[in-house]
Design a protein around this motif. Structure first.
Motif, PDB file in Angstrom:
ATOM      1  N   SER A 271     -20.808  15.189  -4.788  1.00  0.00           N
ATOM      2  CA  SER A 271     -19.212  15.285  -3.610  1.00  0.00           C
ATOM      3  C   SER A 271     -19.286  16.873  -3.816  1.00  0.00           C
ATOM      4  CB  SER A 271     -17.647  14.274  -3.600  1.00  0.00           C
ATOM      5  OG  SER A 271     -17.601  15.167  -5.815  1.00  0.00           O
ATOM      6  N   CYS A 272     -19.498  17.747  -4.944  1.00  0.00           N
ATOM      7  CA  CYS A 272     -17.961  18.987  -5.116  1.00  0.00           C
ATOM      8  C   CYS A 272     -19.493  20.022  -5.117  1.00  0.00           C
ATOM      9  CB  CYS A 272     -17.474  18.673  -6.120  1.00  0.00           C
ATOM     10  SG  CYS A 272     -16.010  17.480  -6.027  1.00  0.00           S
ATOM     11  N   ARG A 273     -21.022  19.403  -4.706  1.00  0.00           N
ATOM     12  CA  ARG A 273     -21.538  20.606  -4.622  1.00  0.00           C
ATOM     13  C   ARG A 273     -22.122  20.652  -6.566  1.00  0.00           C
ATOM     14  NH1 ARG A 273     -18.775  23.012   0.329  1.00  0.00           N
ATOM     15  NH2 ARG A 273     -18.013  23.410  -0.955  1.00  0.00           N
ATOM     16  N   PRO A 274     -22.632  20.081  -6.868  1.00  0.00           N
ATOM     17  CA  PRO A 274     -23.024  20.522  -8.368  1.00  0.00           C
ATOM     18  C   PRO A 274     -24.203  21.380  -7.990  1.00  0.00           C
ATOM     19  CG  PRO A 274     -23.540  18.630  -8.270  1.00  0.00           C
ATOM     20  CD  PRO A 274     -22.772  18.703  -6.519  1.00  0.00           C
ATOM     21  N   GLN A 275     -24.123  22.738  -9.416  1.00  0.00           N
ATOM     22  CA  GLN A 275     -25.636  23.263  -9.554  1.00  0.00           C
ATOM     23  C   GLN A 275     -26.528  23.187 -10.252  1.00  0.00           C
ATOM     24  OE1 GLN A 275     -25.444  27.337 -10.446  1.00  0.00           O
ATOM     25  NE2 GLN A 275     -22.777  27.283  -9.829  1.00  0.00           N
ATOM     26  N   VAL A 276     -25.933  21.975 -10.789  1.00  0.00           N
ATOM     27  CA  VAL A 276     -27.028  20.738 -12.302  1.00  0.00           C
ATOM     28  C   VAL A 276     -26.784  19.655 -11.447  1.00  0.00           C
ATOM     29  CG1 VAL A 276     -27.229  20.324 -14.431  1.00  0.00           C
ATOM     30  CG2 VAL A 276     -27.559  22.511 -13.607  1.00  0.00           C
ATOM     31  N   LEU A 277     -27.483  18.958 -11.159  1.00  0.00           N
ATOM     32  CA  LEU A 277     -27.138  17.413 -11.477  1.00  0.00           C
ATOM     33  C   LEU A 277     -28.231  16.736 -12.369  1.00  0.00           C
ATOM     34  CD1 LEU A 277     -26.377  14.304 -10.123  1.00  0.00           C
ATOM     35  CD2 LEU A 277     -28.566  14.325  -8.856  1.00  0.00           C
ATOM     36  N   ILE A 278     -27.770  15.781 -13.624  1.00  0.00           N
ATOM     37  CA  ILE A 278     -28.213  15.387 -14.772  1.00  0.00           C
ATOM     38  C   ILE A 278     -28.467  13.414 -14.345  1.00  0.00           C
ATOM     39  CG2 ILE A 278     -28.309  13.957 -16.951  1.00  0.00           C
ATOM     40  CD1 ILE A 278     -26.725  17.184 -17.559  1.00  0.00           C
ATOM     41  N   ALA A 279     -29.301  12.993 -13.993  1.00  0.00           N
ATOM     42  CA  ALA A 279     -29.496  11.470 -13.036  1.00  0.00           C
ATOM     43  C   ALA A 279     -29.967  10.959 -14.548  1.00  0.00           C
ATOM     44  CB  ALA A 279     -30.555  12.006 -12.004  1.00  0.00           C
ATOM     45  N   ASP A 280     -29.439   9.515 -14.503  1.00  0.00           N
ATOM     46  CA  ASP A 280     -29.830   8.993 -16.368  1.00  0.00           C
ATOM     47  C   ASP A 280     -30.087   7.774 -15.662  1.00  0.00           C
ATOM     48  OD1 ASP A 280     -30.588   7.979 -18.816  1.00  0.00           O
ATOM     49  OD2 ASP A 280     -28.118   8.861 -19.662  1.00  0.00           O
ATOM     50  N   GLU A 281     -31.976   7.835 -15.674  1.00  0.00           N
ATOM     51  CA  GLU A 281     -32.206   6.439 -15.436  1.00  0.00           C
ATOM     52  C   GLU A 281     -31.711   6.190 -14.359  1.00  0.00           C
ATOM     53  OE1 GLU A 281     -34.775   4.930 -16.831  1.00  0.00           O
ATOM     54  OE2 GLU A 281     -35.246   5.584 -18.448  1.00  0.00           O
ATOM     55  N   PRO A 282     -31.772   6.768 -13.077  1.00  0.00           N
ATOM     56  CA  PRO A 282     -31.192   6.724 -11.779  1.00  0.00           C
ATOM     57  C   PRO A 282     -31.483   5.346 -10.452  1.00  0.00           C
ATOM     58  CG  PRO A 282     -31.818   8.505 -11.468  1.00  0.00           C
ATOM     59  CD  PRO A 282     -32.210   7.933 -12.736  1.00  0.00           C
ATOM     60  N   THR A 283     -32.067   4.736 -11.619  1.00  0.00           N
ATOM     61  CA  THR A 283     -33.406   3.241 -10.748  1.00  0.00           C
ATOM     62  C   THR A 283     -33.483   2.482 -10.876  1.00  0.00           C
ATOM     63  OG1 THR A 283     -35.537   3.841 -11.286  1.00  0.00           O
ATOM     64  CG2 THR A 283     -34.493   5.109  -8.898  1.00  0.00           C
ATOM     65  N   THR A 284     -32.606   2.279 -12.489  1.00  0.00           N
ATOM     66  CA  THR A 284     -32.582   1.216 -13.187  1.00  0.00           C
ATOM     67  C   THR A 284     -32.272   0.162 -12.552  1.00  0.00           C
ATOM     68  OG1 THR A 284     -32.205   2.081 -15.626  1.00  0.00           O
ATOM     69  CG2 THR A 284     -31.766   0.416 -15.593  1.00  0.00           C
ATOM     70  N   ALA A 285     -32.618  -0.906 -12.478  1.00  0.00           N
ATOM     71  CA  ALA A 285     -32.444  -2.940 -11.945  1.00  0.00           C
ATOM     72  C   ALA A 285     -32.384  -2.464 -10.678  1.00  0.00           C
ATOM     73  CB  ALA A 285     -31.319  -2.700 -12.814  1.00  0.00           C
ATOM     74  N   LEU A 286     -32.933  -1.388 -10.246  1.00  0.00           N
ATOM     75  CA  LEU A 286     -33.642  -1.541  -8.825  1.00  0.00           C
ATOM     76  C   LEU A 286     -35.161  -2.033  -8.096  1.00  0.00           C
ATOM     77  CD1 LEU A 286     -31.689   1.479  -7.192  1.00  0.00           C
ATOM     78  CD2 LEU A 286     -30.546  -0.955  -7.759  1.00  0.00           C
ATOM     79  N   ASP A 287     -34.969  -2.731  -7.215  1.00  0.00           N
ATOM     80  CA  ASP A 287     -36.417  -3.435  -7.245  1.00  0.00           C
ATOM     81  C   ASP A 287     -36.909  -2.199  -6.268  1.00  0.00           C
ATOM     82  OD1 ASP A 287     -36.213  -3.161  -4.032  1.00  0.00           O
ATOM     83  OD2 ASP A 287     -35.353  -4.826  -3.794  1.00  0.00           O
ATOM     84  N   VAL A 288     -38.394  -2.167  -6.680  1.00  0.00           N
ATOM     85  CA  VAL A 288     -39.167  -0.726  -6.221  1.00  0.00           C
ATOM     86  C   VAL A 288     -39.097  -0.275  -5.191  1.00  0.00           C
ATOM     87  CG1 VAL A 288     -41.730   0.028  -5.691  1.00  0.00           C
ATOM     88  CG2 VAL A 288     -41.276  -2.138  -7.283  1.00  0.00           C
ATOM     89  N   THR A 289     -38.848  -1.116  -4.132  1.00  0.00           N
ATOM     90  CA  THR A 289     -38.849   0.030  -2.388  1.00  0.00           C
ATOM     91  C   THR A 289     -37.657   0.824  -2.478  1.00  0.00           C
ATOM     92  OG1 THR A 289     -39.542  -1.741  -1.681  1.00  0.00           O
ATOM     93  CG2 THR A 289     -37.999  -0.820  -0.019  1.00  0.00           C
ATOM     94  N   VAL A 290     -35.930  -0.139  -3.220  1.00  0.00           N
ATOM     95  CA  VAL A 290     -35.353   1.113  -3.556  1.00  0.00           C
ATOM     96  C   VAL A 290     -35.492   1.964  -4.346  1.00  0.00           C
ATOM     97  CG1 VAL A 290     -32.673   0.122  -3.742  1.00  0.00           C
ATOM     98  CG2 VAL A 290     -33.779  -0.969  -2.801  1.00  0.00           C
ATOM     99  N   GLN A 291     -35.716   1.386  -5.027  1.00  0.00           N
ATOM    100  CA  GLN A 291     -35.936   2.760  -6.241  1.00  0.00           C
ATOM    101  C   GLN A 291     -36.454   3.303  -5.346  1.00  0.00           C
ATOM    102  OE1 GLN A 291     -38.548   1.959 -10.232  1.00  0.00           O
ATOM    103  NE2 GLN A 291     -37.359  -0.579 -10.313  1.00  0.00           N
TER     104      GLN A 291
END
Length: 300
Positions: A183-203
């Protein structure tokens, strides 16, 4: 260990994120310190994705949270964390709060835990926008919030804006968390296992979304993952972690097709593949360690 070079370093420009000899220890009740992250170094260039790859317990998430200084005084963090050349470990907590959420954003593992269950999604987005972007009015912040929900691929932004987290699917909650993070247009995005517990298609949808946002905005992405396939498909660079250290790093395709370290080769060999039955995957014996507990030699 191969180096993690970036286009920025090649041209002399400051990379958005540069980590040098980062170590994190936690002090227990007995006063003894246990080192979890041990001398980690890497850079993430503008518009690049670096995959921090390793098995559970290797220190990936602690590294990510140490960069953002999210631990209390029980954590002892040393080394260097530079954002556009500014040393974050030397800044005050007030200054660091200004960086978090605006210039440096986090997508945590668990979107349910990251969202306030008692507040609607729109109110949570609005709060971040008003604090960090200072849009001025509630109406302007709400309009931007709806645009962000649309940007992250939510087909009915109005409904999600007025929904509580428990009224959304896991994939929708993760998209809402990503909307808050960008939302604040970050210069760095840190994504920590962002697809944990999601099904394969949603991942795949979430990973494609992050890749599209990186390409469209030019932000640098540091993604924590234990999935070799994800690292190969979405990473420009990869840093392989084991026992708190980076054992190998470099261009993702090169490291993951022609590893030079025994641990990386063992990690790749342990991937499930068609034709290999349950119980037949190769296993790794681990490392031999010196008297100080540091890994000294990999054993494939």
């Amino acid at each position: 260990m191969t180096s993690t070079s970036t286009p920025e370093s090649a041209t002399g420009e400051q990379p958005p994120l540069a980590i040098d000899s980062l170590s994190t220890s936690f002090v227990g009740r007995d006063g003894a310190a246990t080192e979890i992250v041990r001398g980690v170094s890497f850079t993430v260039g503008r518009g690049q994705t670096l995959m921090l790859l390793g098995e559970s317990g290797s220190g990936k998430s602690v590294t990510a949270r140490s960069i953002l200084r999210l631990y209390d005084k029980s954590a002892q963090i040393t080394g260097s964390v530079r954002f556009n050349g500014v040393e974050l470990l030397d800044t005050t907590e007030e200054t660091m709060r200004g960086y978090r959420g605006s210039e440096l954003a986090l997508v945590p593992q668990d979107p349910t835990g990251a969202l306030d269950p008692l507040r609607r999604i729109g109110a949570q987005l609005r709060e971040v926008i008003l604090i960090h972007r200072q849009e001025g009015t509630k109406r302007a912040a709400d309009r931007l919030a709806l645009e962000l929900l649309d940007q992250v691929g939510i087909s009915d932004p109005q409904r999600v804006f007025h929904s509580f987290p428990h009224e959304l699917s896991g994939g929708m909650r993760q998209r809402a968390v990503i909307a808050i993070a960008i939302s604040c247009r970050p210069q760095v995005l840190i994504a920590d296992e962002p697809t944990t517990a999601l099904d394969v298609t949603v991942q795949a949808q979430i990973l494609d979304l992050i890749a599209d946002l990186r390409r469209d905005t030019g932000m640098a992405v540091l993604m924590v993952t234990h999935d070799v396939g994800v690292a190969a498909d979405y990473g420009d660079q990869v840093a392989v972690m084991y026992a708190g250290r980076i054992v190998e790093s470099g261009i993702a395709h090169e490291v993951l097709t022609h590893p030079t370290e025994k641990y990386t080769a063992g990690l790749l060999a342990a991937q499930p593949r068609p034709g290999i039955r349950r119980g037949e995957l190769p296993t790794m014996a681990g490392w031999t360690c010196g008297p100080d507990g540091f890994p000294t030699e990999s054993v494939a």
